[in-house]
Design a protein around this motif. Structure first.
Motif, PDB file in Angstrom:
ATOM      1  N   PHE A 178      77.324  43.695  30.777  1.00 21.63           N
ATOM      2  CA  PHE A 178      77.658  43.462  29.642  1.00 21.63           C
ATOM      3  C   PHE A 178      78.959  43.214  29.949  1.00 21.63           C
ATOM      4  N   GLY A 179      79.393  42.111  28.924  1.00 21.90           N
ATOM      5  CA  GLY A 179      80.937  41.704  28.751  1.00 21.90           C
ATOM      6  C   GLY A 179      81.303  41.793  27.322  1.00 21.90           C
ATOM      7  N   SER A 180      81.119  40.692  26.700  1.00 22.56           N
ATOM      8  CA  SER A 180      81.923  40.711  25.212  1.00 22.56           C
ATOM      9  C   SER A 180      81.028  41.098  24.165  1.00 22.56           C
ATOM     10  N   SER A 181      79.594  41.409  24.836  1.00 15.59           N
ATOM     11  CA  SER A 181      78.567  42.126  23.929  1.00 15.59           C
ATOM     12  C   SER A 181      78.560  43.682  24.007  1.00 15.59           C
ATOM     13  N   SER A 182      77.684  44.228  23.202  1.00 13.32           N
ATOM     14  CA  SER A 182      77.690  45.786  23.392  1.00 13.32           C
ATOM     15  C   SER A 182      76.485  46.192  23.604  1.00 13.32           C
ATOM     16  N   PRO A 183      76.236  47.018  24.667  1.00 14.14           N
ATOM     17  CA  PRO A 183      74.864  47.919  24.576  1.00 14.14           C
ATOM     18  C   PRO A 183      74.674  48.883  23.225  1.00 14.14           C
ATOM     19  N   GLN A 184      75.602  49.019  22.939  1.00 10.78           N
ATOM     20  CA  GLN A 184      75.506  49.934  21.269  1.00 10.78           C
ATOM     21  C   GLN A 184      74.771  49.413  20.260  1.00 10.78           C
ATOM     22  N   PHE A 185      74.492  48.204  20.520  1.00 16.44           N
ATOM     23  CA  PHE A 185      73.801  47.300  19.502  1.00 16.44           C
ATOM     24  C   PHE A 185      72.486  46.820  19.834  1.00 16.44           C
ATOM     25  N   THR A 186      72.458  46.343  21.135  1.00 14.92           N
ATOM     26  CA  THR A 186      71.185  45.604  21.492  1.00 14.92           C
ATOM     27  C   THR A 186      70.842  45.893  23.176  1.00 14.92           C
ATOM     28  N   PRO A 187      70.890  47.247  23.459  1.00 15.52           N
ATOM     29  CA  PRO A 187      70.492  47.494  25.004  1.00 15.52           C
ATOM     30  C   PRO A 187      69.349  47.140  25.315  1.00 15.52           C
ATOM     31  N   PRO A 188      69.132  46.951  26.664  1.00 16.51           N
ATOM     32  CA  PRO A 188      67.761  46.973  27.264  1.00 16.51           C
ATOM     33  C   PRO A 188      66.938  48.293  27.068  1.00 16.51           C
ATOM     34  N   ALA A 196      66.425  50.416  33.209  1.00 20.00           N
ATOM     35  CA  ALA A 196      67.515  49.706  33.073  1.00 20.00           C
ATOM     36  C   ALA A 196      68.781  50.225  33.366  1.00 20.00           C
ATOM     37  N   GLN A 197      69.834  49.578  34.070  1.00 21.57           N
ATOM     38  CA  GLN A 197      70.991  50.397  34.178  1.00 21.57           C
ATOM     39  C   GLN A 197      72.029  49.205  33.308  1.00 21.57           C
ATOM     40  N   VAL A 198      72.633  49.676  32.445  1.00 21.51           N
ATOM     41  CA  VAL A 198      73.674  48.835  31.758  1.00 21.51           C
ATOM     42  C   VAL A 198      75.067  48.964  32.672  1.00 21.51           C
ATOM     43  N   LEU A 199      75.572  48.003  33.098  1.00 22.21           N
ATOM     44  CA  LEU A 199      76.834  47.819  33.916  1.00 22.21           C
ATOM     45  C   LEU A 199      77.807  47.387  32.924  1.00 22.21           C
ATOM     46  N   LYS A 200      79.181  47.837  32.568  1.00 23.58           N
ATOM     47  CA  LYS A 200      80.054  47.461  31.629  1.00 23.58           C
ATOM     48  C   LYS A 200      81.377  48.063  31.855  1.00 23.58           C
ATOM     49  N   LEU A 201      82.424  47.453  31.610  1.00 19.98           N
ATOM     50  CA  LEU A 201      83.775  48.116  31.600  1.00 19.98           C
ATOM     51  C   LEU A 201      84.268  48.428  30.325  1.00 19.98           C
ATOM     52  N   ASP A 202      84.712  49.586  30.113  1.00 20.91           N
ATOM     53  CA  ASP A 202      85.061  49.869  28.844  1.00 20.91           C
ATOM     54  C   ASP A 202      86.655  49.632  28.668  1.00 20.91           C
ATOM     55  N   LEU A 203      86.901  48.235  28.648  1.00 15.87           N
ATOM     56  CA  LEU A 203      88.367  47.902  28.205  1.00 15.87           C
ATOM     57  C   LEU A 203      88.619  47.851  26.798  1.00 15.87           C
ATOM     58  N   PRO A 204      89.797  47.882  26.639  1.00 11.33           N
ATOM     59  CA  PRO A 204      90.277  47.946  24.978  1.00 11.33           C
ATOM     60  C   PRO A 204      89.914  46.952  24.194  1.00 11.33           C
ATOM     61  N   CYS A 205      89.756  45.466  24.823  1.00  9.60           N
ATOM     62  CA  CYS A 205      89.399  44.546  24.326  1.00  9.60           C
ATOM     63  C   CYS A 205      87.879  44.227  24.053  1.00  9.60           C
ATOM     64  N   SER A 206      87.030  45.084  24.579  1.00  7.74           N
ATOM     65  CA  SER A 206      85.505  44.731  24.624  1.00  7.74           C
ATOM     66  C   SER A 206      84.995  45.986  23.995  1.00  7.74           C
ATOM     67  N   PRO A 207      83.739  45.587  23.227  1.00 10.92           N
ATOM     68  CA  PRO A 207      83.112  44.244  22.979  1.00 10.92           C
ATOM     69  C   PRO A 207      84.099  43.468  21.830  1.00 10.92           C
ATOM     70  N   CYS A 208      84.230  42.286  22.242  1.00  5.93           N
ATOM     71  CA  CYS A 208      84.864  41.400  21.225  1.00  5.93           C
ATOM     72  C   CYS A 208      83.829  40.397  20.299  1.00  5.93           C
ATOM     73  N   PHE A 209      82.589  40.345  21.076  1.00  7.35           N
ATOM     74  CA  PHE A 209      81.493  39.564  20.302  1.00  7.35           C
ATOM     75  C   PHE A 209      81.901  38.100  20.089  1.00  7.35           C
ATOM     76  N   LYS A 210      82.540  37.638  20.989  1.00 10.32           N
ATOM     77  CA  LYS A 210      82.838  36.202  20.809  1.00 10.32           C
ATOM     78  C   LYS A 210      82.185  35.364  21.875  1.00 10.32           C
ATOM     79  N   ARG A 211      82.243  34.050  21.802  1.00  9.81           N
ATOM     80  CA  ARG A 211      81.471  33.149  22.586  1.00  9.81           C
ATOM     81  C   ARG A 211      82.282  32.952  23.737  1.00  9.81           C
ATOM     82  N   GLU A 212      83.524  33.042  23.797  1.00  7.61           N
ATOM     83  CA  GLU A 212      84.621  32.749  24.934  1.00  7.61           C
ATOM     84  C   GLU A 212      85.726  33.767  24.630  1.00  7.61           C
ATOM     85  N   CYS A 213      86.245  33.933  25.924  1.00 14.54           N
ATOM     86  CA  CYS A 213      87.222  35.213  25.709  1.00 14.54           C
ATOM     87  C   CYS A 213      88.394  34.532  25.074  1.00 14.54           C
TER      88      CYS A 213
END
Length: 337
Positions: free
Chosen positions: A279-289, A294-311
């Motif tokens: 996961f990058g721009s989207s959120s497993p808090q909304f549409t997790p596998p 399944a293991q969700v791999l993501k970084l908890d950055l201040p700018c994500s999730p942004c839900f944008k098509r491009e950064c």
């Protein structure tokens, strides 16, 4: 026998998340006939769901209004005499066809001023129903009723003969562990782990004895070609060479699936395959596998999730800082088919 028309979402992954709602409808209405109005690219998935009686092609593409054509299709569906429709998309136009079909009970969430089109309009409490799968399933309940939990997870089963036929068609064997990569994401590049990262992970898995298959749509072929070109001539690129039913059958053979947040990610989860979901721009808090494997791999950055098509910040840190070495740490030690 109750007859229900479900207006399906446009995305493959969302159609997977629709299945618990269908299961709940069958629980509440044993023997019900559930037909699904859906875009053609989801049809082969929906035909594999045992709860679905028939798939009616929705010919209207993303954003197409086509008021007169929707009215004509609705008039054609009048003869089916549906008792209820459940409209999953939140757009005004998605509620037109059940209205024109004269379906007496038309259920959906309030959105885009649909009060005249839906006569069983529900107000969505996003806090009470944080997951998309919960929001869909809630529409199977009587208005005002609490969602029955726990939800059944989406489940896809591929018959052994169908799996064998696909292996034979593509000349594949299962004499080694199989890793399936799903490097695409229809929504946009912000959801795609970089191809050079997939390439490095492929080399790591190949050294461990895996064979690697790349699965996706024709739109994913270019990125898959890059993965192969980056030192992975042994990788099999099937992107664009399978239809959705064939992709499902082949993914059911996987000992490991590595996928972006995409429709194929949700299919892998529904097949109960060991899955690394990136996961990058989207959120497993909304549409997790929805799978214990399944293991969700993501970084908890201040700018994500942004839900944008491009950064929107131009640095793409949510994916670039999730390195192949970090993802490789989560590979199961003992592949299990």
């Amino acid at each position: 026998m109750k007859k229900i028309l479900v207006v399906a979402p446009s995305w493959v992954g969302d159609c997977v998340l629709m299945q618990p709602m269908l299961q709940r409808l069958i629980q509440r209405h044993p023997g019900a006939q559930i037909d699904v109005l859906a875009p053609p690219w989801t049809e082969k998935l929906l035909r594999q769901l045992p709860e679905v009686h028939a798939v009616i092609r929705n010919p209207f593409g993303h954003g197409a209004f086509s008021f007169s054509a929707r009215r004509r299709l609705g008039a054609q569906l009048r003869a089916a005499c549906y008792d209820q429709s459940i409209v999953l998309p939140n757009s005004w136009k998605s509620a037109l066809i059940p209205y024109f079909a004269g379906i007496p009970l038309r259920t959906g969430f309030i959105g885009e001023w649909r009060f005249g089109l839906l006569n069983d309009a529900r107000r969505l409490d996003k806090t009470r129903l944080p997951l998309m799968v919960e929001r869909f399933a809630a529409l199977a309940e009587v208005k005002g009723a609490e969602l029955e939990r726990p939800l059944l997870a989406p489940l896809l089963q591929v018959p052994a003969e169908q799996r064998a036929a696909m292996l034979a068609k593509f000349g594949l064997m299962l004499d080694k562990p199989v890793a399936v990569f799903c490097p695409g994401a229809e929504y946009g590049p912000a959801k795609r782990w970089p191809p050079n990262y997939y390439a490095e992970l492929a080399q790591h898995l190949h050294a461990q004895g895996y064979v690697i298959w790349l699965i996706g749509s024709p739109k994913d072929k270019e990125v898959a070609d890059k993965i192969v070109a980056l030192g992975n001539r042994q990788v099999l690129n099937l992107c664009g060479n399978t239809d959705l039913a064939e992709a499902i059958a082949l993914m059911s053979c996987a000992d490991l699936v590595v996928s972006n947040d995409s429709g194929l990610m949700h299919i892998a989860a529904a097949l109960d395959r060991p899955l690394l979901a990136i996961f990058g721009s989207s959120s497993p808090q909304f549409t997790p596998p929805l799978s214990d494997r399944a293991q969700v791999l993501k970084l908890d950055l201040p700018c994500s999730p942004c839900f944008k098509r491009e950064c929107p910040l131009g640095h793409f840190d949510c994916m670039l800082k999730l390195t192949p070495q970090e993802v490789a740490r989560h590979i199961p030690v003992h592949p299990q088919r």
